[in-house]
Design an enzyme around this catalytic site. Sequence first.
Site: not given
Length: 253
Positions: A101, A203
């Site tokens: 991310c 994630h």
Amino acid sequence: MITMVEMELNIINMYPDILNMYGDIGNLICIKQRAMWRGIKVNIQEITLSNETTKIDENTDMVLIGGGSDNGQTVVANNLLKQKQSVENYIENNGVLLAICGSYQMFGQTYIDGDGNNIPCSEIFDIETISQKERLIGDIVLKSNINLSKHHDLDTIIGFENHGGRTYHKYDKLGTVEAGFGNNGKDEEEGMIYNNFIGSYLHGPLLPKNPHLADYMILKALQNKYEIDSLEQLNDEIEINAHKSRVNTILTK
């Protein structure tokens, strides 16, 4: 031939004090456990704001970096620039690195936040990220662009994404989006691969949900210093069934 109980992995976990917003520390826990189940010794060092004496060098086998906020990314990017050359050398020499991310964005040339501000980047890869106020959130399924045939019969990668950034690049993708948004919600691509660098928005944390990808990274890291073709197989029936069940649930929503 050397056995796995004689092997070791030297792992650096970068800035877990800042870049662990969505439990990305789970990636380290997964790698450590799957290596230790095979008898592989695991040595872990951390780079934090209070401890920057640890350096990425020729003894480093794997680097893990999680995701965080724009503020956290700014702080980390400024510190990462101090060892930019060693990180670049590590990547060019096929070092295994997973960036999730915000840290995935941070390895690019440009990141513009939702207010139009330029967030510092390491400028290692030709990646552009432009943030928008509408976030791309939800479960995601990828058809893997990595040959994972040595690591079970799975060719899918699953995770959870939550990002405002829209990322664009011309490198190889981690996978093709079958459900979800991916890099930018337009080109049906997610993540990037360059040598053994993997960048991704996923994630979950990513690796516990995808043990085959974890094993891929472990094998690549070991192959950089040992003559090894494959890993000892683990009994992953529970993990594989959970993965397949989750894929089916996401695709049939």
